[in-house]
Design a protein around this motif. Sequence first.
Motif, PDB file in Angstrom:
ATOM      1  N   SER A 187     102.402  80.261  51.465  1.00  0.00           N
ATOM      2  CA  SER A 187     103.860  80.367  51.467  1.00  0.00           C
ATOM      3  C   SER A 187     104.428  79.035  50.963  1.00  0.00           C
ATOM      4  O   SER A 187     103.929  77.964  51.324  1.00  0.00           O
ATOM      5  N   ASN A 199     108.319  77.137  49.281  1.00  0.00           N
ATOM      6  CA  ASN A 199     109.678  77.207  48.742  1.00  0.00           C
ATOM      7  C   ASN A 199     110.120  75.809  48.310  1.00  0.00           C
ATOM      8  O   ASN A 199     109.733  74.801  48.902  1.00  0.00           O
ATOM      9  N   PRO A 222     112.932  81.221  49.520  1.00  0.00           N
ATOM     10  CA  PRO A 222     111.466  81.271  49.469  1.00  0.00           C
ATOM     11  C   PRO A 222     110.977  81.699  48.088  1.00  0.00           C
ATOM     12  O   PRO A 222     111.568  82.563  47.444  1.00  0.00           O
ATOM     13  N   GLN A 252     105.394  84.086  49.363  1.00  0.00           N
ATOM     14  CA  GLN A 252     105.362  84.508  50.764  1.00  0.00           C
ATOM     15  C   GLN A 252     104.025  85.172  51.086  1.00  0.00           C
ATOM     16  O   GLN A 252     103.722  86.248  50.558  1.00  0.00           O
ATOM     17  N   GLN A 262     105.583  87.864  46.301  1.00  0.00           N
ATOM     18  CA  GLN A 262     104.528  88.566  47.030  1.00  0.00           C
ATOM     19  C   GLN A 262     103.644  89.339  46.059  1.00  0.00           C
ATOM     20  O   GLN A 262     104.060  89.668  44.942  1.00  0.00           O
TER      21      GLN A 262
END
Length: 600
Positions: free
Chosen positions: A366, A368, A374, A377, A571
């Motif tokens: 993850s 950001n 973000p 993820q 994702q």
Amino acid sequence: MRGMRSAAKQPEPTKRNDATNLKQTLAMLWPYLWQFKYRVLLALLALIAAKAATLLMPLALKYIIDALDGNRHQLLMVPVVLLLLYGGLRFAGVFLGEVRDALFGRVTEHAMRQLGLRVFQHLHSLELAFHLDRQTGGISRDIERGTNGLSFLMRFLMFNIVPTLFEIVAVTVIFATLFSPLYSLITLIAVSVYIFFTVVITEWRNKYTREANQADNTTNSRAIDSLLNYETVKYFNNEQYEAQTYDSFLAKWEQARLKNRLSLLALNSGQAFIIAGAITLLMWLASTEVVNKQLTLGDLVMVNAYMIQLFLPLNFLGFVYREIRRALTDLENMLGLFKRKPLISDTADAQLLQLTQGEISFNQVSFNYQQQRPILQQLSFTIPAGSKVAIVGASGAGKSTIARLLYRFYNLNSGNITIDGQDISQVTLDSLRRSIAIVPQDTVLFNSSIRDNIRYGRPDASEADIDHAISLAYLTDFITSLPQGDATLVGERGLKVSGGEKQRIAIARAILKRSPILIFDEATSALDSSSEQAILKAMREVARNHTSLVIAHRLSTITDADNIIVLKHGQLAEQGSHDSLLAAGGEYARMWQLQQKQQN
């Protein structure tokens, strides 16, 4: 642009929050001076000797005049020894001053070199985020102004401030010894008033100086902006409008310069009044004592010579004071860069990356750039050793971020990235980055020859290795078509070569690096079909027997990938071969159909 170059170009510097204070600045500079302590000591001795010779000159002049006055009817009895002494003292003052400059110049220049190198190395140790947040030009100016500020401070403190203070003390002692304490008192009061007046008026003048600088910068910026947009001006017939706008800026500049000049008049007039008042008062006292036979004519000339000699360097006090303030601010701003510690660095127990096969794994990663937005993820995927894996997705899905994280330009929020089972956060940055070569989306070349830009991939490479890389990148035909061959200069940022040629130079550079892991970051996104096919052919040749990661926008360029990873909102949406993803009818199939329609 215009003949009005008398305006000061440097804006008044502002001290940033991260700048060092005076104590920290001196502490950082002291090692550079101490390294040449004997040279500094010799320079100080030369300084004292030069100033002593200068101080003895008015005294020698006094004895010459007294000797001539006492023998004014005996023209043949000229005090030859005193005249020779006077000439020798004048020569010694200049010569010893040059010796001082030569000795201390080495200290200053070496300190500038070492400090500049240290800042340069520190900047390269800072993370990518620092360089993205700050303008490169601003950092460059910090270094340039800081090193120049160091040179100015060391030169003026050594050659102006210290000698002047020494001379003030010496003259007051001479006056008190040869005449009376009243002469010393008048001299000290005059110098104190002069310094106080200069500092106060210089502070007051600074606002006008800033106004003039700002007006000058704004005027130049407007002129350059107008000329850079020459075609737009012509398109809209706005030559007269541009002239009127430019003239309005010039009017502000003219007004600001007038205020600056008037404030300079006030400063120079006030200084001249203080000097004239002090010299007049001392000359009045000396003249009275000459009439009363308490002093000789030589004493009167000596008092005048000492006062002129004393106030001569003080004439530049306003300039020196202002420039020392500027130099200190510039130097403190540059040294303040050292306060910024690298966020990305080797851990205390970091080991060398032991790369055996080249398998890459992202495990629940993850990340950001900004907390509220973000990028990746919980992303997990594996790139098997020796395979070609492509990453696709819409703009902002996080494709290029993956390459940056693999290079460890940023720390992860959570999860880890491994190469052959080794967490990249636990290995040295140097060994990690030596294992990866990249062909970036935006290839930036240095303003040197084609061959030098390729050699940058491995500066110690042999000529045969460079030729081999050129051949593999299909650059041979292009290079032989140039009059100067691979010695052709590419221009600043590579602007003299086309996009396809830049990409092939980047591929040759990546080949030369000989890294087992290759990254192609949208290497064909901005190319035409002919250039794209040449680049793809070179990429396929290079990728053999390497673990390669291809970040792609055009899906037609990665149909031969062993695995295609589709990202959506940071994702993993789906993954598989080109055919299997088309058959699945998911996000990849939708992107493929959309691009096919656009091509048709």
